[in-house]
Design an enzyme around this catalytic site. Structure first.
Site, short mmCIF file in Angstrom:
data_model
loop_
_atom_site.label_atom_id
_atom_site.label_comp_id
_atom_site.label_asym_id
_atom_site.label_seq_id
_atom_site.Cartn_x
_atom_site.Cartn_y
_atom_site.Cartn_z
N HIS A 183 0.84 -1.27 -0.15
CA HIS A 183 0.15 -0.04 -0.08
C HIS A 183 0.88 1.18 0.05
O HIS A 183 0.34 2.42 -0.33
CB HIS A 183 -0.75 0.07 1.26
CG HIS A 183 -2.00 -0.97 1.22
ND1 HIS A 183 -1.89 -2.28 1.82
CD2 HIS A 183 -3.41 -0.87 0.80
CE1 HIS A 183 -2.85 -2.93 1.65
NE2 HIS A 183 -3.71 -2.18 0.94
N ASP A 254 -4.95 -5.73 -8.28
CA ASP A 254 -4.88 -4.98 -6.55
C ASP A 254 -5.14 -3.60 -6.80
O ASP A 254 -4.94 -3.09 -8.15
CB ASP A 254 -3.86 -5.29 -5.86
CG ASP A 254 -4.32 -5.18 -4.20
OD1 ASP A 254 -5.21 -4.59 -4.13
OD2 ASP A 254 -3.18 -5.84 -3.74
#
EC number: 3.2.1.52
Length: 357
Positions: A183, A254
């Site tokens: 992330h 993702d």
């Protein structure tokens, strides 16, 4: 409006659709919506929101959520609190048969409660191995042993199916060995393909054989295998996952707003790269202006199997049917069994995952 599902999944800001979001969700390239905690006020509101989304198009847009258990459970009030998967791994160490029954029950409760709210898909199970190196994975993983992960995840997958939902294994080919969080940065795993195949790929191959519906690749770089991160790598997605493993389900990227995806360029370039590598659908979250710009500029490659693959992921029964089921005494017993595995602190233990996304 009759419109085939496109290869882009987007998000929304609040509890109901704005006019701008209605327009975005009606774009031909959009095929799905991912929901977050910010989209949940209570079950009644959630059911109204999913009904509103489903009514926009035929076939309806896929509605997805990250709802794994532990600290990655987007909806809490009115839902059964789900344990982190490590709890099932610990149960495996004590009694394998009992652990498999519990895993199936967790999957069943997870899926049926979401199905009753009009949600098609949870991005679960986590198939990463717990190498005790990666905090963002941590107790989201079932176990360190590939056999334990495979068996428990397959049982959970069976439970998901009983609850009306297909599975999505992540984060292919394995995020558990790296220390970084994709992330926030681009993690790198320097192992060889042979090393990864021996351990981390085992659950993905096993679940693919057992009917796994989808896979989500990691924004992780494996330089001994390819110069591109897995989510943008034709080697990982087309040659290995499709070719060697034989997986024929959906490949979801993702989220393209993650730092681990930034090296692929602009959002349009990221989507182009992911689709060219073999992704079926790309996720664009938290950046509505970028999403609109990408939808205006993206020219996806031909995807002759997209409609069939996405239709497999769509819930087949009406939410009302699941609402009746989850009101039965048998389902209440399943909820009680799952509730005993989870503690409220599980939702807070460890780094928060993707909630800003």
């Amino acid at each position: 409006m009759n419109l085939p599902r496109g290869p882009v999944m987007v998000d929304i800001a609040g509890f109901a659709l704005t006019e701008a979001e209605r327009a975005r969700l009606s774009h031909p390239l959009v095929g799905g919506v991912i929901l977050f905690r910010r989209n949940f006020h209570n079950i009644e509101q959630l059911r109204a929101l999913t009904a509103e989304i489903r009514a926009l198009r035929t076939p309806h847009l896929l509605i997805a959520v990250d709802h794994e258990g532990g600290r990655v459970q987007r909806f809490l009030d009115g839902f059964t609190r789900l344990p982190p998967m490590r709890v099932l791994g610990e149960a495996w160490d004590a009694d394998r048969d009992q652990a498999l029954k519990l895993a199936e029950t967790v999957g069943y409760v997870l899926a049926a409660e979401l199905s009753a709210c009009g949600i098609d898909l949870s991005f679960t199970p986590v198939l990463d191995l717990d190498w005790e190196r990666c905090a963002v994975i941590g107790n989201r993983a079932f176990h360190r042993d590939p056999e334990a992960v495979s068996a428990l995840a397959e049982a959970l997958q069976q439970g998901l199916g009983r609850g009306g939902m297909m599975s999505c294994g992540k984060h292919y080919p394995g995020h558990g060995y790296v220390e970084g969080d994709s992330h926030h940065l681009m993690p790198q795993d320097d192992r060889t393909l042979a090393q990864i195949e021996q351990d981390d790929l085992v659950p993905f191959a096993r679940l693919a054989d057992a009917g796994m519906g989808a896979v989500m690749p990691a924004h992780v770089l494996y330089p001994a295998v390819d110069s591109q991160p897995a989510g943008f790598s034709k080697v990982w997605l087309t040659d290995i996952l499709r070719g060697r493993i034989g997986f024929d389900g959906v490949i979801f990227s993702d989220a393209l707003d993650m730092a681990g995806a930034a090296g692929a360029g602009t959002y349009v370039q990221r989507a182009d790269a992911a689709l060219a590598a073999g992704c079926d659908m790309v996720l664009v979250c938290n950046q509505p202006e970028e999403a609109d710009a990408m939808l205006a500029a993206l020219a996806p490659p031909p995807q002759p199997q997209l409609a069939e693959r996405l239709e497999r992921m769509a819930g087949k029964s009406r939410a009302e049917d699941w609402q009746r089921l989850i009101a039965t005494p048998d389902f209440a017993a399943a909820q009680a069994a799952v509730r005993q595995l989870a503690m409220p602190k599980d939702a807070l233990a460890g780094p928060q995952v993707g909630e800003a996304h």
